[in-house]
Design a protein around this motif. Structure first.
Motif, PDB file in Angstrom:
ATOM      1  N   VAL A   7      -0.846  -1.766  -0.483  1.00 42.89           N
ATOM      2  CA  VAL A   7      -0.247  -2.625   0.541  1.00 42.89           C
ATOM      3  C   VAL A   7       1.272  -2.544   0.419  1.00 42.89           C
ATOM      4  O   VAL A   7       1.800  -2.073  -0.589  1.00 42.89           O
ATOM      5  N   GLN A   8       1.950  -3.003   1.453  1.00 42.87           N
ATOM      6  CA  GLN A   8       3.412  -3.016   1.403  1.00 42.87           C
ATOM      7  C   GLN A   8       3.891  -4.347   0.865  1.00 42.87           C
ATOM      8  O   GLN A   8       3.358  -5.406   1.197  1.00 42.87           O
ATOM      9  N   ALA A  36       3.523  -9.528  -2.137  1.00 46.45           N
ATOM     10  CA  ALA A  36       2.675  -8.720  -1.265  1.00 46.45           C
ATOM     11  C   ALA A  36       1.512  -9.570  -0.771  1.00 46.45           C
ATOM     12  O   ALA A  36       1.045 -10.473  -1.476  1.00 46.45           O
TER      13      ALA A  36
END
Length: 322
Positions: free
Chosen positions: A29-30, A175
């Protein structure tokens, strides 16, 4: 010689000897770099700003005065106390000398001493009150914003003054984790942080995850503390890879070498005579074109990983070890 007998084909291939290796499946994930401490410096006593001593980008220490408020009343009171203290000291010293000469009474001496010491305590209290008109930085860090002007009141309900301090030595990654990983990703999960902008990678662990899932995003936040590093900047993006499955001693193969048939999954292996044979395998998790082999292979088995496309069972193999 029997010239009708077909000669076995010799196929050039590359093989990989099976040895246990680590297989990890990641959720990617970013995330972004966030500050762990960000506060506004405010006074103990509301008042009118008389001076501002800092500007954006300036480093300040915890307890450093960043602004001061108007304190004329307190200053005038301290000035009056100084006058009274000077007079009380003169009277006390005089009464003390008289007492040493056996003139006057002990009560008169004690009264003069009490008056003098009482005024000193009052001044100490007033000086302490004067300190409350200073605005101190509650943490060590960098001044991020000064949205304040001289003459502005901290008591104003509309657009109150803001002196924002950011502790850039304590940074973290934040995140958002999809809710379907709630039972997998938690505090202490192994993680890998990739910073594309500075070409850096960090192996670490999740420090904390929120207990509540957001009703709108259907995700929860995970926080990963960062070590002190001048290259990490607030709001910098990072690719957050969190381990969702790990096998420390797995046989791992490229997914493309698996031959999928109605009877199951197979790979080509080289037997003791360097002849191609099919071996049925049981596969597990896969990640980035790599697949975990759960059953069917043993330590030292030579699996054909290059050149398997043209192979048939019984072909002679001309092997190159990868």
């Amino acid at each position: 010689a029997d010239t009708t007998k077909k000669m076995a084909r010799e196929i050039p291939v590359s093989v990989t000897s099976m040895t246990p290796t680590s297989f990890i499946n990641y959720l990617s994930v970013q995330g972004k770099v966030d500050v762990d401490e960000i506060v506004n410096a405010i006074p103990e006593t509301p008042g009118i700003i008389s001076a501002i001593y800092v500007k954006p980008g300036q480093y300040v220490k915890k307890g450093q005065v960043v602004a001061s408020l108007r304190s004329e009343v307190v200053n005038n009171g301290i000035a009056q106390l100084d006058v009274q203290i000077n007079m009380a000291k003169i009277l006390y010293d005089k009464q003390k000398r008289l007492w040493e000469q056996e003139i006057g009474t002990e009560v008169q001496l004690l009264q003069a001493k009490t008056q003098y010491e009482s005024l000193l305590k009052q001044k100490t209290t007033s000086l302490s009150n004067k300190n409350s008109f200073n605005v101190y930085s509650p943490i060590s860090g960098v001044v991020d914003a000064v949205d304040a002007t001289v003459g502005q009141s901290f008591a104003s309900p509309m657009n109150p003054p803001v002196i924002k301090i950011v502790n850039t030595s304590k940074l973290k990654i934040m995140a958002q984790i999809p809710e379907n990983y709630a039972g997998i990703v938690g505090t202490g999960s192994n993680a890998m942080l990739v910073f594309p902008d500075i070409n850096d990678t960090l192996i670490t662990k999740v420090g904390y995850v929120e207990k509540i899932i957001n009703d709108i995003t259907r995700a929860y936040a995970a926080y990963i503390p960062l070590p002190s590093n001048a290259h990490f900047k607030p709001n910098m993006t990072a690719i957050v890879k969190i381990a969702t499955y790990q096998n420390a001693r797995a046989f791992v193969l490229p997914a493309g070498v698996i031959q999928n048939t109605e009877k199951g999954n197979f790979v080509f292996v080289a037997d003791q005579n360097n002849i191609a044979q099919l071996r049925q395998v049981t596969t597990g998790n896969s990640y980035e074109s790599k697949i975990e082999i759960l059953n069917g292979l043993a330590l030292g088995d030579k699996v054909v990983t290059v050149g398997y496309e043209e192979l048939n069972v019984g072909d002679k193999l001309k092997m190159e070890q990868e």
